[in-house]
Design a protein around this motif. Sequence first.
Motif, mmCIF file in Angstrom:
data_model
loop_
_atom_site.group_PDB
_atom_site.id
_atom_site.type_symbol
_atom_site.label_atom_id
_atom_site.label_comp_id
_atom_site.label_asym_id
_atom_site.label_seq_id
_atom_site.Cartn_x
_atom_site.Cartn_y
_atom_site.Cartn_z
ATOM 1 N N TYR A 8 23.351 4.434 19.070
ATOM 2 C CA TYR A 8 24.803 4.560 19.127
ATOM 3 C C TYR A 8 25.335 3.274 19.737
ATOM 4 C CZ TYR A 8 29.554 5.793 19.965
ATOM 5 O OH TYR A 8 30.920 5.775 19.940
ATOM 6 N N THR A 9 26.409 2.767 19.163
ATOM 7 C CA THR A 9 27.027 1.548 19.673
ATOM 8 C C THR A 9 28.526 1.583 19.419
ATOM 9 O OG1 THR A 9 26.856 -0.878 19.670
ATOM 10 C CG2 THR A 9 26.716 0.236 17.537
ATOM 11 N N ARG A 10 29.258 0.990 20.292
ATOM 12 C CA ARG A 10 30.695 0.787 20.066
ATOM 13 C C ARG A 10 30.974 -0.672 19.733
ATOM 14 N NH1 ARG A 10 33.608 3.955 25.108
ATOM 15 N NH2 ARG A 10 32.665 5.971 24.693
ATOM 16 N N SER A 11 30.268 -1.560 20.409
ATOM 17 C CA SER A 11 30.543 -2.991 20.281
ATOM 18 C C SER A 11 29.629 -3.698 19.295
ATOM 19 C CB SER A 11 30.390 -3.660 21.646
ATOM 20 O OG SER A 11 29.033 -3.537 22.064
ATOM 21 N N GLY A 12 28.524 -3.046 18.919
ATOM 22 C CA GLY A 12 27.548 -3.677 18.044
ATOM 23 C C GLY A 12 26.338 -4.218 18.779
ATOM 24 N N ASN A 13 26.372 -4.241 20.117
ATOM 25 C CA ASN A 13 25.256 -4.777 20.890
ATOM 26 C C ASN A 13 23.964 -3.998 20.649
ATOM 27 O OD1 ASN A 13 26.958 -6.674 22.069
ATOM 28 N ND2 ASN A 13 27.358 -5.426 23.869
ATOM 29 N N THR A 14 24.018 -2.696 20.779
ATOM 30 C CA THR A 14 22.825 -1.872 20.624
ATOM 31 C C THR A 14 22.366 -1.852 19.168
ATOM 32 O OG1 THR A 14 23.540 -0.561 22.519
ATOM 33 C CG2 THR A 14 21.818 0.386 21.147
ATOM 34 N N LYS A 15 23.287 -1.964 18.245
ATOM 35 C CA LYS A 15 22.924 -2.022 16.828
ATOM 36 C C LYS A 15 22.054 -3.243 16.539
ATOM 37 C CE LYS A 15 24.767 -2.075 12.139
ATOM 38 N NZ LYS A 15 25.957 -2.110 11.293
ATOM 39 N N GLU A 34 23.260 10.476 12.011
ATOM 40 C CA GLU A 34 22.280 10.885 11.004
ATOM 41 C C GLU A 34 21.134 11.586 11.722
ATOM 42 O OE1 GLU A 34 21.104 8.306 7.819
ATOM 43 O OE2 GLU A 34 22.867 7.034 8.152
ATOM 44 N N PRO A 35 21.089 12.909 11.656
ATOM 45 C CA PRO A 35 20.057 13.644 12.398
ATOM 46 C C PRO A 35 18.656 13.386 11.860
ATOM 47 C CG PRO A 35 21.253 15.113 10.936
ATOM 48 C CD PRO A 35 21.944 13.783 10.867
ATOM 49 N N LEU A 36 17.683 13.670 12.699
ATOM 50 C CA LEU A 36 16.292 13.612 12.263
ATOM 51 C C LEU A 36 16.068 14.764 11.296
ATOM 52 C CD1 LEU A 36 14.584 12.990 15.715
ATOM 53 C CD2 LEU A 36 14.988 11.300 13.914
ATOM 54 N N LYS A 37 15.404 14.483 10.185
ATOM 55 C CA LYS A 37 15.195 15.517 9.168
ATOM 56 C C LYS A 37 13.775 16.047 9.143
ATOM 57 C CE LYS A 37 18.927 13.735 6.401
ATOM 58 N NZ LYS A 37 19.313 12.874 5.330
ATOM 59 N N LYS A 59 24.460 12.300 23.734
ATOM 60 C CA LYS A 59 24.235 13.655 24.261
ATOM 61 C C LYS A 59 24.179 14.675 23.121
ATOM 62 C CE LYS A 59 26.576 12.554 28.564
ATOM 63 N NZ LYS A 59 27.772 12.744 29.382
ATOM 64 N N LYS A 60 25.090 14.549 22.174
ATOM 65 C CA LYS A 60 25.134 15.471 21.039
ATOM 66 C C LYS A 60 23.892 15.312 20.163
ATOM 67 C CE LYS A 60 27.948 16.651 17.012
ATOM 68 N NZ LYS A 60 29.130 16.299 16.228
ATOM 69 N N PHE A 61 23.492 14.065 19.891
ATOM 70 C CA PHE A 61 22.303 13.821 19.080
ATOM 71 C C PHE A 61 21.078 14.489 19.704
ATOM 72 C CE2 PHE A 61 18.463 11.285 18.305
ATOM 73 C CZ PHE A 61 18.367 11.398 16.926
ATOM 74 N N ILE A 62 20.882 14.260 20.991
ATOM 75 C CA ILE A 62 19.715 14.841 21.667
ATOM 76 C C ILE A 62 19.773 16.362 21.642
ATOM 77 C CG2 ILE A 62 18.555 15.092 23.904
ATOM 78 C CD1 ILE A 62 19.302 12.105 24.413
ATOM 79 N N SER A 63 20.929 16.928 21.943
ATOM 80 C CA SER A 63 21.023 18.390 21.982
ATOM 81 C C SER A 63 20.801 19.020 20.604
ATOM 82 C CB SER A 63 22.367 18.840 22.567
ATOM 83 O OG SER A 63 23.426 18.554 21.682
ATOM 84 N N ASN A 64 21.036 18.260 19.548
ATOM 85 C CA ASN A 64 20.869 18.782 18.186
ATOM 86 C C ASN A 64 19.499 18.512 17.575
ATOM 87 O OD1 ASN A 64 23.424 19.920 18.092
ATOM 88 N ND2 ASN A 64 24.363 18.081 17.254
ATOM 89 N N ILE A 65 18.601 17.872 18.300
ATOM 90 C CA ILE A 65 17.261 17.632 17.751
ATOM 91 C C ILE A 65 16.579 18.974 17.541
ATOM 92 C CG2 ILE A 65 14.956 16.692 18.202
ATOM 93 C CD1 ILE A 65 16.307 14.361 19.683
ATOM 94 N N ASP A 66 16.172 19.235 16.302
ATOM 95 C CA ASP A 66 15.519 20.507 15.986
ATOM 96 C C ASP A 66 14.198 20.311 15.241
ATOM 97 O OD1 ASP A 66 16.487 19.704 13.539
ATOM 98 O OD2 ASP A 66 17.599 21.545 13.126
ATOM 99 N N LEU A 92 16.680 14.473 27.579
ATOM 100 C CA LEU A 92 15.475 14.797 26.810
ATOM 101 C C LEU A 92 14.659 15.882 27.501
ATOM 102 C CD1 LEU A 92 14.435 11.172 25.811
ATOM 103 C CD2 LEU A 92 15.277 12.947 24.260
ATOM 104 N N ALA A 93 14.560 15.812 28.817
ATOM 105 C CA ALA A 93 13.785 16.804 29.570
ATOM 106 C C ALA A 93 14.337 18.207 29.352
ATOM 107 C CB ALA A 93 13.769 16.443 31.051
#
Length: 135
Positions: A8-15, A34-37, A59-66, A92-93
């Motif tokens: 996730y990035t807002r500025s492009g740094n992490t991308k 894009e969730p893990l499939k 936070k949402k991505f992690i909570s939605n990992i299934d 994650l924990a």
Amino acid sequence: MKVEVRYYTRSGNTKKLAEAIAKAVGVEAKPVDEPLKEDVDILFLGSSVYAYGVDDNIKKFISNIDVQVGKVINFSTAALIKSTYKQVGKLLAKKGIVQAEEEFYCKGSFGSIHKGKPDENDCKAAAEFAKKVIS
């Protein structure tokens, strides 16, 4: 070995780091919307710090990992805080997902602070880090 890269990035740094890592390990960097499939052995998860915390999208991505995740490798950028390792680790924990001890962090630009970061050298270092992790 199944490897995925999400960020996730807002500025492009992490991308920038995500793309360098993904290229090094032979996969595509995808945003966290894009969730893990399918199950993965290693998930490189990139985030950055906004107002001293990880963004709600992470936070949402992690909570939605299934799916099953062998381990998560944290990578991050930030202008003021050292890294997102502890914050992401707590999330994650709660899901019972292992966060690896190794992580990649570099400064990220914010306004005039750390202008130009991450730079080419940071991206090269991120790619080398990723290669070492999967070897």
